[in-house]
Design a protein around this motif. Sequence first.
Motif, mmCIF file in Angstrom:
data_model
loop_
_atom_site.group_PDB
_atom_site.id
_atom_site.type_symbol
_atom_site.label_atom_id
_atom_site.label_comp_id
_atom_site.label_asym_id
_atom_site.label_seq_id
_atom_site.Cartn_x
_atom_site.Cartn_y
_atom_site.Cartn_z
ATOM 1 N N VAL A 293 3.016 142.076 91.712
ATOM 2 C CA VAL A 293 3.063 143.483 92.101
ATOM 3 C C VAL A 293 2.828 144.244 90.810
ATOM 4 C CG1 VAL A 293 4.485 145.340 93.039
ATOM 5 C CG2 VAL A 293 4.595 143.058 94.057
ATOM 6 N N GLU A 294 1.628 144.839 90.686
ATOM 7 C CA GLU A 294 1.115 145.295 89.397
ATOM 8 C C GLU A 294 0.910 146.814 89.398
ATOM 9 O OE1 GLU A 294 -2.559 143.084 89.004
ATOM 10 O OE2 GLU A 294 -1.746 141.493 90.266
ATOM 11 N N VAL A 295 1.693 147.511 88.626
ATOM 12 C CA VAL A 295 1.553 148.969 88.571
ATOM 13 C C VAL A 295 0.433 149.334 87.613
ATOM 14 C CG1 VAL A 295 4.002 149.259 89.076
ATOM 15 C CG2 VAL A 295 3.231 149.328 86.704
ATOM 16 N N GLY A 296 -0.263 150.435 87.913
ATOM 17 C CA GLY A 296 -1.341 150.818 87.009
ATOM 18 C C GLY A 296 -2.015 152.111 87.386
ATOM 19 N N ALA A 297 -3.039 152.431 86.600
ATOM 20 C CA ALA A 297 -3.934 153.553 86.861
ATOM 21 C C ALA A 297 -5.334 152.945 86.915
ATOM 22 C CB ALA A 297 -3.827 154.604 85.761
ATOM 23 N N VAL A 298 -5.724 152.494 88.108
ATOM 24 C CA VAL A 298 -6.957 151.720 88.242
ATOM 25 C C VAL A 298 -7.905 152.271 89.300
ATOM 26 C CG1 VAL A 298 -5.890 149.599 87.421
ATOM 27 C CG2 VAL A 298 -5.853 150.105 89.864
ATOM 28 N N ASN A 299 -7.487 153.270 90.041
ATOM 29 C CA ASN A 299 -8.359 153.889 91.035
ATOM 30 C C ASN A 299 -9.108 155.020 90.352
ATOM 31 O OD1 ASN A 299 -9.552 154.667 93.492
ATOM 32 N ND2 ASN A 299 -7.907 156.142 93.881
ATOM 33 N N GLY A 300 -10.302 154.727 89.854
ATOM 34 C CA GLY A 300 -11.009 155.705 89.030
ATOM 35 C C GLY A 300 -10.635 155.511 87.570
ATOM 36 N N TRP A 301 -10.763 156.576 86.777
ATOM 37 C CA TRP A 301 -10.604 156.477 85.323
ATOM 38 C C TRP A 301 -9.719 157.589 84.793
ATOM 39 C CZ3 TRP A 301 -12.765 152.270 83.017
ATOM 40 C CH2 TRP A 301 -13.704 151.564 83.785
ATOM 41 N N GLN A 302 -8.937 157.253 83.769
ATOM 42 C CA GLN A 302 -8.168 158.243 83.024
ATOM 43 C C GLN A 302 -9.024 158.694 81.839
ATOM 44 O OE1 GLN A 302 -4.976 159.174 84.088
ATOM 45 N NE2 GLN A 302 -5.480 157.846 85.817
ATOM 46 N N LYS A 303 -9.065 159.979 81.572
ATOM 47 C CA LYS A 303 -9.888 160.499 80.479
ATOM 48 C C LYS A 303 -9.013 161.175 79.433
ATOM 49 C CE LYS A 303 -14.006 163.267 79.484
ATOM 50 N NZ LYS A 303 -15.097 164.103 80.063
ATOM 51 N N LEU A 304 -9.264 160.835 78.174
ATOM 52 C CA LEU A 304 -8.551 161.461 77.058
ATOM 53 C C LEU A 304 -9.542 162.118 76.117
ATOM 54 C CD1 LEU A 304 -5.840 158.816 76.001
ATOM 55 C CD2 LEU A 304 -5.514 160.885 77.356
ATOM 56 N N GLU A 305 -9.290 163.381 75.815
ATOM 57 C CA GLU A 305 -10.063 164.072 74.791
ATOM 58 C C GLU A 305 -9.471 163.760 73.414
ATOM 59 O OE1 GLU A 305 -12.770 165.604 75.503
ATOM 60 O OE2 GLU A 305 -12.565 165.778 77.696
ATOM 61 N N LYS A 306 -10.136 164.169 72.377
ATOM 62 C CA LYS A 306 -9.673 163.947 71.012
ATOM 63 C C LYS A 306 -8.210 164.369 70.852
ATOM 64 C CE LYS A 306 -10.409 165.634 66.295
ATOM 65 N NZ LYS A 306 -11.236 166.522 65.423
ATOM 66 N N GLY A 307 -7.375 163.461 70.359
ATOM 67 C CA GLY A 307 -5.976 163.765 70.080
ATOM 68 C C GLY A 307 -5.052 163.721 71.276
ATOM 69 N N GLU A 308 -5.590 163.551 72.481
ATOM 70 C CA GLU A 308 -4.739 163.537 73.670
ATOM 71 C C GLU A 308 -4.034 162.191 73.839
ATOM 72 O OE1 GLU A 308 -6.608 166.849 76.711
ATOM 73 O OE2 GLU A 308 -7.162 164.737 77.008
ATOM 74 N N VAL A 309 -2.916 162.215 74.579
ATOM 75 C CA VAL A 309 -2.083 161.032 74.775
ATOM 76 C C VAL A 309 -1.798 160.844 76.265
ATOM 77 C CG1 VAL A 309 0.176 159.988 74.310
ATOM 78 C CG2 VAL A 309 -1.002 161.249 72.499
ATOM 79 N N PHE A 310 -1.834 159.620 76.710
ATOM 80 C CA PHE A 310 -1.426 159.241 78.070
ATOM 81 C C PHE A 310 -0.249 158.281 77.954
ATOM 82 C CE2 PHE A 310 -1.383 155.975 81.338
ATOM 83 C CZ PHE A 310 -1.459 156.698 82.514
ATOM 84 N N GLU A 311 0.740 158.449 78.827
ATOM 85 C CA GLU A 311 1.870 157.523 78.837
ATOM 86 C C GLU A 311 2.225 157.187 80.273
ATOM 87 O OE1 GLU A 311 5.125 157.442 75.770
ATOM 88 O OE2 GLU A 311 6.258 158.263 77.459
ATOM 89 N N GLY A 312 2.471 155.903 80.528
ATOM 90 C CA GLY A 312 2.864 155.466 81.865
ATOM 91 C C GLY A 312 3.446 154.067 81.793
ATOM 92 N N GLY A 313 4.205 153.701 82.819
ATOM 93 C CA GLY A 313 4.787 152.367 82.806
ATOM 94 C C GLY A 313 5.619 152.093 84.036
ATOM 95 N N GLN A 314 6.575 151.195 83.875
ATOM 96 C CA GLN A 314 7.403 150.769 84.996
ATOM 97 C C GLN A 314 8.807 150.417 84.520
ATOM 98 O OE1 GLN A 314 5.945 147.050 86.675
ATOM 99 N NE2 GLN A 314 6.044 145.985 84.711
ATOM 100 N N THR A 315 9.737 150.503 85.460
ATOM 101 C CA THR A 315 11.077 149.934 85.266
ATOM 102 C C THR A 315 11.299 148.966 86.416
ATOM 103 O OG1 THR A 315 11.926 151.938 84.201
ATOM 104 C CG2 THR A 315 13.535 150.398 85.102
ATOM 105 N N ILE A 316 11.551 147.711 86.072
ATOM 106 C CA ILE A 316 11.829 146.677 87.066
ATOM 107 C C ILE A 316 13.324 146.431 87.095
ATOM 108 C CG2 ILE A 316 11.315 144.346 87.838
ATOM 109 C CD1 ILE A 316 8.925 144.375 85.859
#
Length: 320
Positions: A293-316
């Motif tokens: 059971v795999e959490v993610g961002a896989v439907n389409g694409w995440q885009k980051l501009e210069k200097g931008e940050v993305f954060e995501g995860g899980q708690t099991i």
Amino acid sequence: MVDRANRPSALNAPSAAAPGPQVDITGSGAGSKVTATLPSGESIEVLLYGATVISWKSNGGKTENLWLSEKAAVDGSKAVRGGIPVVFPVFGPPPKSGHPTSSLPQHGFARSSRWEFLGKSTSEDALDSSSVKLDFGLYTSGISEDAKKAWPLDFGLVYSVTLSKDSLQTVINVRNEGEQSFEFQFLLHTYFKIKDITKTSVKGLLGVEYIDKVLNASSHQESNSAIAITGEVDRVYKSIPQDTTTIVEADSPRFDVVRDNLSDTVVWNPWIEKAKGMGDFSPDDGYKNMICVEVGAVNGWQKLEKGEVFEGGQTIKSLL
């Protein structure tokens, strides 16, 4: 490199007055791993190769929660079959052409790169020894020349793995450190260890649209409140409204998987023939004792501009 204002401390021996989590580094080269153990016995093992969590024991250290193939490579020779591989910057086979990830191997390079151990941190309360956080880093300078050639973009990843008595949290921080924007996908390919796949179901996905890769990537809407596994399953559930998915064993909740800033979940079990066809999947009937059971961002694409940050995860959460 990612600027870390609160960089974790180096390894320190716990004080005699208040025994804290024990953190050790063993092995050498690509086979190095970091082990953390709480005073109550719970533990994790993380290979520096791929920053792959290969063991998570709860219940005082008596219960292993992750499935690891008997033929898994833990020497850095190839990606690990089992545990929690980190998938970045592309999920599955990359687009055939016309995309920056098209020249990358399946699931990208993060799971097959050697990460840097950035150190540990514990609760600010010196008397609280109930959790420990391990941080790992991967940067453009740390990937292979082939990966740099295939994906010539400047990035920084910090992966935080936090062990608590009854839970494991895994969170990725992705930073664009270059001048141009980039797109990526991210997934935590978690292999859960279970007793019997025929008595296991997945709840929390009722009404969600999914892509069924077993049925020629056709789209469907989940009509079952409890998804039973009766054959090969490879589904991408998209834009899930609720945060928690539950793995149920023999009518009792076994794991809660709580997503944080991630909208998708993959459910996968190779079943009989596909398990036999994978050279590093062992034993052949191991599919009976695992479910992904795999959490993610896989439907389409995440885009980051210069200097931008993305954060995501899980708690099991282990519910034993």
